[in-house]
Enzyme design. Structure first.
Site, PDB file in Angstrom:
ATOM      1  N   GLU A  37      12.159  -9.684   1.485  1.00 37.46           N
ATOM      2  CA  GLU A  37      11.434  -8.491   1.937  1.00 37.46           C
ATOM      3  C   GLU A  37      12.326  -7.264   1.773  1.00 37.46           C
ATOM      4  OE1 GLU A  37      10.328  -8.843   6.057  1.00 37.46           O
ATOM      5  OE2 GLU A  37       9.962  -6.696   6.256  1.00 37.46           O
TER       6      GLU A  37
ATOM      7  N   HIS B 164      12.604  -2.803   1.983  1.00 36.58           N
ATOM      8  CA  HIS B 164      12.068  -1.505   2.399  1.00 36.58           C
ATOM      9  C   HIS B 164      13.010  -0.416   1.916  1.00 36.58           C
ATOM     10  CE1 HIS B 164       9.168  -3.458   4.966  1.00 36.58           C
ATOM     11  NE2 HIS B 164      10.143  -4.252   5.360  1.00 36.58           N
TER      12      HIS B 164
ATOM     13  N   ARG C 121      13.297   4.172  12.451  1.00 29.62           N
ATOM     14  CA  ARG C 121      12.086   4.988  12.451  1.00 29.62           C
ATOM     15  C   ARG C 121      11.232   4.705  13.692  1.00 29.62           C
ATOM     16  NH1 ARG C 121       9.318   4.683   6.776  1.00 29.62           N
ATOM     17  NH2 ARG C 121       8.261   6.492   7.681  1.00 29.62           N
TER      18      ARG C 121
ATOM     19  N   TYR D 293      11.205   8.944   1.622  1.00 32.64           N
ATOM     20  CA  TYR D 293      11.306   7.962   0.547  1.00 32.64           C
ATOM     21  C   TYR D 293      12.029   8.471  -0.705  1.00 32.64           C
ATOM     22  CZ  TYR D 293       7.987   5.561   3.518  1.00 32.64           C
ATOM     23  OH  TYR D 293       7.391   4.952   4.588  1.00 32.64           O
TER      24      TYR D 293
ATOM     25  N   ASN E 274       7.767  -5.614  -1.081  1.00 31.49           N
ATOM     26  CA  ASN E 274       7.773  -4.544  -0.084  1.00 31.49           C
ATOM     27  C   ASN E 274       6.353  -4.498   0.466  1.00 31.49           C
ATOM     28  OD1 ASN E 274       7.740  -2.275   1.450  1.00 31.49           O
ATOM     29  ND2 ASN E 274       8.832  -0.981  -0.016  1.00 31.49           N
TER      30      ASN E 274
ATOM     31  N   ARG F 230       4.966  11.018  -2.140  1.00 30.92           N
ATOM     32  CA  ARG F 230       4.716  10.666  -0.768  1.00 30.92           C
ATOM     33  C   ARG F 230       5.950  10.892   0.108  1.00 30.92           C
ATOM     34  NH1 ARG F 230       4.838   4.491   1.240  1.00 30.92           N
ATOM     35  NH2 ARG F 230       4.082   4.937   3.318  1.00 30.92           N
TER      36      ARG F 230
ATOM     37  N   ALA G  91       3.157  -0.788   4.792  1.00 29.08           N
ATOM     38  CA  ALA G  91       2.585  -0.733   6.141  1.00 29.08           C
ATOM     39  C   ALA G  91       2.114  -2.103   6.632  1.00 29.08           C
ATOM     40  CB  ALA G  91       1.429   0.261   6.173  1.00 29.08           C
TER      41      ALA G  91
ATOM     42  N   PRO H 130       0.802  -1.227   0.000  1.00 29.49           N
ATOM     43  CA  PRO H 130       0.000   0.000   0.000  1.00 29.49           C
ATOM     44  C   PRO H 130       0.834   1.277   0.000  1.00 29.49           C
ATOM     45  CG  PRO H 130      -0.067  -1.050   2.152  1.00 29.49           C
ATOM     46  CD  PRO H 130       0.580  -2.037   1.211  1.00 29.49           C
ATOM     47  N   ASN H 131       0.342   2.235  -0.745  1.00 26.61           N
ATOM     48  CA  ASN H 131       0.891   3.592  -0.831  1.00 26.61           C
ATOM     49  C   ASN H 131       2.195   3.703  -1.621  1.00 26.61           C
ATOM     50  OD1 ASN H 131      -1.207   4.827   0.810  1.00 26.61           O
ATOM     51  ND2 ASN H 131      -0.256   3.748   2.542  1.00 26.61           N
TER      52      ASN H 131
END
Ligand code: DQA
Length: 162
Positions: free
Chosen positions: A101, A103, A110, A26, A77, A21, A80, A13-14
């Protein structure tokens, strides 16, 4: 020669909003830029590569389930859903394919809620914090794992055709 390895890239998502964004977190890179880079590598490495993005958890579960028997590995990825979704993790565990995975940001630097990944324990490995380059590193790691599972133990076959 290897049979053509088939890899499914999943953006959660996103990630369709990359570029717009939170650019401070990012960067300016877009999903399209990332996909283009991965496709260039796919050509060099003789891979078949399919990209899927969804904002919906159920669609992502379906994409992971649907990869069984059709792909040799998944680069994901989970965005969220990394931090919330037992369903994505269970889907990844169920298909039994190697999952890597990735990111863009270093999730451990974070907020605390980002420090936990439901996916990590069922993934071959995780790459976090290198921006779009996390996907590149993750893709090479995944190729390596697919070849290893196919019985090729040589880490040195990644010579570029000139
Ligand atoms: C992310 C990190 C997640 O915590 C976040 O929810 C994202 C993107 C990353 O690529 O850095 O959407 O997965």
């Amino acid at each position: 020669m290897h049979p053509k390895r088939k890899i499914l890239v999943i953006h959660g998502p996103n990630l369709n909003l990359l570029g717009l964004r939170e650019p401070d977190v990012y960067g300016a890179v877009t999903q399209k830029d990332i996909d283009k880079t991965l496709k260039t590598i796919a050509e060099e490495e003789n891979l078949s590569l399919k990209v899927f993005q969804s904002n919906s958890e159920g669609e992502l579960v379906d994409a992971i389930q649907g990869a069984a028997g059709r792909f040799d590995g998944i680069l994901i990825n989970p965005a969220a859903y990394t931090h919330t979704s037992v369903a994505l993790r269970d889907a990844a565990a169920a298909v039994g394919l190697p999952v890597v995975e990735v990111h863009l940001s270093n999730i451990y630097k974070r907020e605390e809620f980002r420090h936990h990944s439901y996916m990590a324990p069922v993934a071959v490995g995780q790459v976090s914090g290198f921006g779009a380059y996390s996907y590149v590193l993750g893709l090479y790691g995944l190729i390596q794992e697919i070849d290893k599972r196919a019985g090729d133990v040589s880490p040195k076959r990644r010579k570029k055709k000139s």
